[in-house]
Design an enzyme around this catalytic site. Structure first.
Site, PDB file in Angstrom:
ATOM      1  N   GLY A  17       7.384   0.633  21.885  1.00 48.34           N
ATOM      2  CA  GLY A  17       6.935  -0.633  21.315  1.00 48.34           C
ATOM      3  C   GLY A  17       6.154  -0.465  20.033  1.00 48.34           C
ATOM      4  O   GLY A  17       6.020   0.652  19.506  1.00 48.34           O
TER       5      GLY A  17
ATOM      6  N   CYS B 134      11.174  -1.366   7.306  1.00 47.59           N
ATOM      7  CA  CYS B 134      12.598  -1.639   7.530  1.00 47.59           C
ATOM      8  C   CYS B 134      13.471  -0.849   6.564  1.00 47.59           C
ATOM      9  O   CYS B 134      14.387  -0.145   6.962  1.00 47.59           O
ATOM     10  CB  CYS B 134      12.881  -3.131   7.381  1.00 47.59           C
ATOM     11  SG  CYS B 134      14.626  -3.538   7.414  1.00 47.59           S
TER      12      CYS B 134
ATOM     13  N   ARG C 178       0.798  -1.226   0.000  1.00 43.24           N
ATOM     14  CA  ARG C 178       0.000   0.000   0.000  1.00 43.24           C
ATOM     15  C   ARG C 178       0.832   1.278   0.000  1.00 43.24           C
ATOM     16  O   ARG C 178       0.321   2.348  -0.283  1.00 43.24           O
ATOM     17  CB  ARG C 178      -0.938   0.004   1.206  1.00 43.24           C
ATOM     18  CG  ARG C 178      -0.253   0.141   2.551  1.00 43.24           C
ATOM     19  CD  ARG C 178      -1.253   0.153   3.683  1.00 43.24           C
ATOM     20  NE  ARG C 178      -0.596   0.274   4.986  1.00 43.24           N
ATOM     21  CZ  ARG C 178      -1.241   0.246   6.142  1.00 43.24           C
ATOM     22  NH1 ARG C 178      -2.550   0.113   6.162  1.00 43.24           N
ATOM     23  NH2 ARG C 178      -0.568   0.357   7.279  1.00 43.24           N
TER      24      ARG C 178
ATOM     25  N   HIS D 284      44.551 -13.397  13.385  1.00 43.04           N
ATOM     26  CA  HIS D 284      45.147 -12.332  14.207  1.00 43.04           C
ATOM     27  C   HIS D 284      45.765 -11.275  13.288  1.00 43.04           C
ATOM     28  O   HIS D 284      46.383 -11.622  12.294  1.00 43.04           O
ATOM     29  CB  HIS D 284      46.244 -12.920  15.103  1.00 43.04           C
ATOM     30  CG  HIS D 284      47.006 -11.889  15.878  1.00 43.04           C
ATOM     31  ND1 HIS D 284      46.510 -11.308  17.026  1.00 43.04           N
ATOM     32  CD2 HIS D 284      48.225 -11.321  15.654  1.00 43.04           C
ATOM     33  CE1 HIS D 284      47.393 -10.436  17.472  1.00 43.04           C
ATOM     34  NE2 HIS D 284      48.447 -10.423  16.669  1.00 43.04           N
TER      35      HIS D 284
END
Length: 464
Positions: A270, A43, A36, A443
Site C-alpha cells: 500500500g 507515475c 521537489r 470483426h
C-alpha cells in the site's frame, strides 16, 4: 523578500499537478507549479510508465519463448536485465523532459524545490538558489504518496525492495517473495516470474487482487499458478531476518508460522500520503489515515485550498488525479466543474494476463440491493484471440435487471487494459444493454467479446 503573486499555485508536478496547471493556464489563469524532485511525479518516473516499459520487455520475452506456437524459430533466447532497465529509464526520461516542455509552452512558472504553506494563500519554496515567497488565492495540493513500510518489513535496497528498487534491481532475483497482491505487487511478480525468478506472492486478504471481482481474481490466480507462481492467500509476513545472502521470512498462515528463505523480497503493501512538512495541520486541514479529507470537488474545507490525486485518497490512479486536476482548475477559473465519480474510473493491471475493470463487482452490486443480470464471454470463443495465440481470458458484464444500466465490467486476458475504455464510455453516456446490443462491433477484433458478454447477460450470446 517580495512575494510573487499568481492566480493558482500547484504543489506537485505528477499527473494530477501538471495537468491541473496546464488546464488552469488554458483558462487564462496565471499559474505556478512547485516540484521537489521529478517533473511527472512518481507515475511518470517511478510508477506507471517505467513499469509498463519493463512489462513490455517481459511480454516480448514470453512471446519469444513461444515462437514455435506461431511457426517461428528462435534460438538462444535470453535477456540482458541491465538493458531492459536502461530502456525503461530511457522511456521515463523522454517523458520527463516532455513535461518541462509543456510547462514552458503553457507559460507556467516552475519552481524546483520543497514547498511549505506558512499561512493561508501563501507558499514558501526552498530551492537551491534560496527561498521563494509565493502568493495565490487558490492553492492545489498534489503531493502524491509513497510506499507504505510496515515495521520489520522495511526496505534496505539490498534484499528487501520497494517499487523503486524493483525498477532498478541490484540483482536478478532467483527466489522472490512479493508481499501484497494489489496492482503494484502483481505487476512486479509477473515481470520477475516471466524472467525466471521462483516467485511467491503473499496476500493477507482471502484472495489476490482483492479489489477486483472475485471471479476475475480466481481466473488470474489460476493463470499465475500455471505460469509457476506460488500464491499464498490469508497469509501474513510478520518478520524478515536479513543475512548477507538473502532474507528468511516468517510467514503466518492458518494460525501456524513457518520460515522460508528468499534472496529478494518486494514489499507492496500500500501507500502513504505525502502530508508531512507542508504545514497542513496549522492551517486546519483535516488528515485521516495519511490522506487529506476533501469533498467531491477536492475542497479541503480551508477556502482556496484543494487536494487531488493520491494525496486525497483512493482510488490511487494517475488518471483519477489528472481528471481531478482538470476539475479543480475549472472550478477555480469559472466555477463550472464536473465532479469525478469513483465508480466511473477504470482500474488496469498490466500483468500477464492483463486485468481491467470499471464500476461495481458482482458482490458489490448485490450488496447494494440491485437485481442483476450477469454476462460472461471467454476468449476461447473469439476468433481474433485464437489467431493471436491468446485464448485464455474472460469478459464479465453486470447490468441492473430493472433499468438495463451497465453497473460494472470486469476483464482478464490479452489487451483488456485497452478494451475497458469501451465500457467506461458506455457508462459515462449512461448506455443501456439495448444500446450496447445494437452497436456493431468490428470483426475480427477482441472487442467483439464485449458485445457477446452483453448479449450473454440476456441469454442472447451467439458464439458460446
Amino acid at each position: 523578500m517580495a512575494s510573487q503573486t499568481f492566480d493558482m499555485i500547484v504543489i506537485g508536478a505528477g499527473p494530477g499537478g501538471y495537468v491541473a496547471a496546464i488546464r488552469g493556464a488554458q483558462l487564462g489563469l496565471k499559474v505556478a507549479i512547485v516540484e521537489r524532485e521529478h517533473m511527472g511525479g512518481i507515475c511518470l518516473n517511478w510508477g506507471c510508465i517505467p513499469t509498463k516499459a519493463l512489462l513490455r520487455s517481459s511480454e516480448v520475452f514470453h512471446l519469444m519463448q513461444r515462437a514455435g506456437d506461431f511457426g517461428l524459430k528462435a534460438d538462444g533466447i535470453g535477456y540482458d536485465l541491465d538493458a531492459v532497465v536502461k530502456r525503461s529509464r530511457g522511456v521515463a526520461k523522454q517523458l520527463n523532459s516532455g513535461i518541462g516542455h509543456l510547462m514552458k509552452k503553457n507559460k507556467i512558472t516552475t519552481f524546483m524545490g520543497e514547498a511549505t504553506l506558512p499561512a493561508k494563500g501563501r507558499v514558501r519554496v526552498k530551492t537551491d538558489n534560496g527561498t521563494q515567497e509565493l502568493e495565490a488565492d487558490n492553492i492545489v495540493l498534489a503531493t502524491g504518496a509513497r510506499a507504505r513500510e510496515l515495521p520489520g518489513l522495511e526496505a534496505d535496497g539490498k534484499h528487501v525492495w520497494t517499487y523503486k528498487h524493483a525498477l532498478q534491481p541490484p540483482h536478478m532475483p532467483k527466489s522472490l517473495l512479493v508481499i501484497g497482491s494489489g496492482a503494484i505487487g502483481i505487476e512486479f511478480a509477473s515481470f520477475y516470474n516471466t524472467l525466471g525468478a521462483d516467485t511467491t506472492v503473499a496476500e493477507v486478504m482471502d484472495r489476490i487482487l482483492p479489489v477486483e471481482d472475485a471471479e476475475i481474481s480466481a481466473f488470474a490466480k489460476k493463470a499465475f499458478v500455471k505460469q509457476g507462481m506460488t500464491i499464498r492467500e490469508k497469509t501474513n509476513v510478520t518478520k524478515l531476518d536479513r543475512g548477507n545472502a538473502g532474507v528468511t521470512a516468517h510467514i503466518e498462515q492458518g494460525g501456524k508460522t513457518e520460515t522460508q528463505a528468499f534472496d529478494t523480497v518486494i514489499s507492496a503493501v500500500g501507500i502513504v500520503g505525502n502530508t508531512e512538512g507542508l504545514g497542513l495541520e496549522e492551517l486546519g486541514v483535516k488528515v485521516e489515515k495519511t490522506h487529506v479529507v476533501t469533498d467531491e470537488y477536492c475542497r479541503t474545507g480551508v477556502s482556496g485550498l484543494y487536494a487531488i490525486g493520491d494525496l486525497a485518497g483512493a482510488p490511487w490512479l494517475a488518471h483519477k488525479a489528472s481528471h481531478e486536476g482538470v476539475m479543480v482548475a475549472e472550478l477555480i477559473a469559472d466555477g463550472q466543474p464536473h465532479s469525478v465519480s469513483p465508480d466511473a474510473i477504470a482500474g488496469c493491471t498490466y500483468c500477464q494476463p492483463q486485468i481491467a475493470s470499471v464500476g461495481l463487482t458482482e458482490a458489490q452490486a448485490k450488496e447494494k440491493g440491485f437485481d442483476i443480470n450477469v454476462g460472461r464471454f471467454p476468449f476461447i470463443g473469439n476468433g481474433k484471440a485464437i489467431a493471436l495465440g491468446e485464448a485464455e481470458g474472460l469478459i464479465k458484464t453486470i447490468f441492473d435487471a430493472k433499468t438495463g444500466a451497465l453497473l460494472g465490467a470486469h476483464m482478464v486476458g490479452a489487451e483488456v487494459t485497452e478494451l475497458i475504455q469501451g465500457y467506461v464510455v458506455a457508462r459515462q453516456l449512461e448506455t443501456t444493454e439495448e444500446d450496447l446490443m445494437q452497436t456493431v462491433f468490428p470483426h475480427p477484433t477482441l472487442s467483439e467479446m464485449m458485445h457477446e458478454s452483453v448479449l450473454d447477460a440476456y441469454g442472447r450470446a451467439i458464439h458460446v
